[in-house]
Design an enzyme around this catalytic site. Structure first.
Site, PDB file in Angstrom:
ATOM      1  N   HIS A   1      -3.815  -8.411   1.092  1.00  0.00           N
ATOM      2  CA  HIS A   1      -3.055  -7.398   0.336  1.00  0.00           C
ATOM      3  C   HIS A   1      -1.758  -8.005  -0.211  1.00  0.00           C
ATOM      4  O   HIS A   1      -1.343  -7.698  -1.333  1.00  0.00           O
ATOM      5  CB  HIS A   1      -2.680  -6.208   1.238  1.00  0.00           C
ATOM      6  CG  HIS A   1      -3.735  -5.147   1.311  1.00  0.00           C
ATOM      7  ND1 HIS A   1      -4.213  -4.478   0.209  1.00  0.00           N
ATOM      8  CD2 HIS A   1      -4.394  -4.608   2.371  1.00  0.00           C
ATOM      9  CE1 HIS A   1      -5.128  -3.594   0.586  1.00  0.00           C
ATOM     10  NE2 HIS A   1      -5.258  -3.652   1.894  1.00  0.00           N
TER      11      HIS A   1
ATOM     12  N   CYS B   1     -10.747   0.151   3.636  1.00  0.00           N
ATOM     13  CA  CYS B   1      -9.333  -0.003   3.308  1.00  0.00           C
ATOM     14  C   CYS B   1      -8.784   1.362   2.900  1.00  0.00           C
ATOM     15  O   CYS B   1      -9.434   2.090   2.155  1.00  0.00           O
ATOM     16  CB  CYS B   1      -9.197  -0.985   2.148  1.00  0.00           C
ATOM     17  SG  CYS B   1      -7.507  -1.208   1.581  1.00  0.00           S
ATOM     18  N   LEU B   2      -7.592   1.684   3.385  1.00  0.00           N
ATOM     19  CA  LEU B   2      -6.987   2.979   3.045  1.00  0.00           C
ATOM     20  C   LEU B   2      -6.726   3.088   1.544  1.00  0.00           C
ATOM     21  O   LEU B   2      -6.634   4.186   1.008  1.00  0.00           O
ATOM     22  CB  LEU B   2      -5.680   3.174   3.821  1.00  0.00           C
ATOM     23  CG  LEU B   2      -5.825   3.248   5.355  1.00  0.00           C
ATOM     24  CD1 LEU B   2      -4.459   3.238   6.018  1.00  0.00           C
ATOM     25  CD2 LEU B   2      -6.615   4.485   5.774  1.00  0.00           C
TER      26      LEU B   2
ATOM     27  N   GLN C   1       0.815  -1.225   0.000  1.00  0.00           N
ATOM     28  CA  GLN C   1       0.000   0.000   0.000  1.00  0.00           C
ATOM     29  C   GLN C   1       0.846   1.272   0.000  1.00  0.00           C
ATOM     30  O   GLN C   1       0.343   2.351  -0.292  1.00  0.00           O
ATOM     31  CB  GLN C   1      -0.945   0.016   1.215  1.00  0.00           C
ATOM     32  CG  GLN C   1      -2.014  -1.063   1.146  1.00  0.00           C
ATOM     33  CD  GLN C   1      -2.931  -0.992   2.347  1.00  0.00           C
ATOM     34  OE1 GLN C   1      -2.654  -1.576   3.378  1.00  0.00           O
ATOM     35  NE2 GLN C   1      -4.024  -0.257   2.220  1.00  0.00           N
TER      36      GLN C   1
ATOM     37  N   GLU D   1      -5.106  -7.773   5.767  1.00  0.00           N
ATOM     38  CA  GLU D   1      -3.730  -7.357   5.428  1.00  0.00           C
ATOM     39  C   GLU D   1      -2.983  -8.445   4.657  1.00  0.00           C
ATOM     40  O   GLU D   1      -2.230  -8.148   3.730  1.00  0.00           O
ATOM     41  CB  GLU D   1      -2.959  -6.961   6.693  1.00  0.00           C
ATOM     42  CG  GLU D   1      -3.555  -5.808   7.491  1.00  0.00           C
ATOM     43  CD  GLU D   1      -3.929  -4.593   6.656  1.00  0.00           C
ATOM     44  OE1 GLU D   1      -3.296  -4.326   5.622  1.00  0.00           O
ATOM     45  OE2 GLU D   1      -4.893  -3.902   7.049  1.00  0.00           O
TER      46      GLU D   1
HETATM   47 NI    NI Z   1      -6.556  -2.566   3.108  1.00  0.00          NI
END
Ligand code: NI
Length: 172
Positions: A142, A96-97, A51, A139
């Protein structure tokens, strides 16, 4: 320490599986510190290295409670792997960011056992339940190039994709 830029959908890097960390060196320590600072700044419950644009299997998790003025607490995991999972936990309003301005209900396992290296490179095994199990599943997804919207029905996922496309057209 530094606050890093968080990449967002549809950045293609988010869909790419991250690489195993083979050497837990100083560079990795700096990255982990920066990831933690970025997570607290956002703020978020967790953050994966991909991310912040680094394709390595590292996550940080926010364990700070809800009390005001509580000291920030967190941990990092390197090369985390879910070795056991069971039960069902309906994760409401998951977000989610990297998927801004969108939340949805996701069906997750209610208990996971995770094997990983801690930030010093020592092997650890953790058992997590409920909300904490959800963060780990989110996470670790991801690291495998999976976003929480990939767990939704095609219809719901397309609603979000259409919204992003419209926004991109507007800002173009
Ligand atoms: Ni996320």
């Amino acid at each position: 320490m530094a606050i890093l830029d968080i990449i967002t959908y549809p950045d293609p890097l988010l869909l790419k599986p991250s690489e195993t960390v083979t050497d837990v060196n100083d560079e990795i320590q700096t990255l982990i510190e920066d990831m933690a600072e970025t997570m607290f700044d956002a703020p978020g419950s967790g953050l994966a290295a991909v991310q912040v644009g680094v394709n390595k299997r590292i996550i940080v998790v926010n364990t700070t409670g809800n009390l005001e003025n509580e000291e920030k607490s967190w941990y990092a995991l390197i090369n985390p792997e879910i070795v056991e999972k069971d039960g069902v936990y309906v994760s409401e309003e998951e977000g989610c960011l990297s998927v801004p301005e969108f939340r949805a209900t996701v069906k997750r396992a209610s208990r996971v056992v995770v094997k990983a290296l801690d930030r010093k490179g020592e092997p650890v095994t953790m058992e997590l339940n409920g909300f904490h199990a959800v963060i780990l599943q989110h996470e670790i997804d991801h690291l495998n190039g999976i976003l929480f919207i990939d767990h939704l029905s095609v219809l719901k996922r397309n609603l979000y994709k259409t919204k992003v496309k419209k926004q991109m057209k507007k800002s173009a």
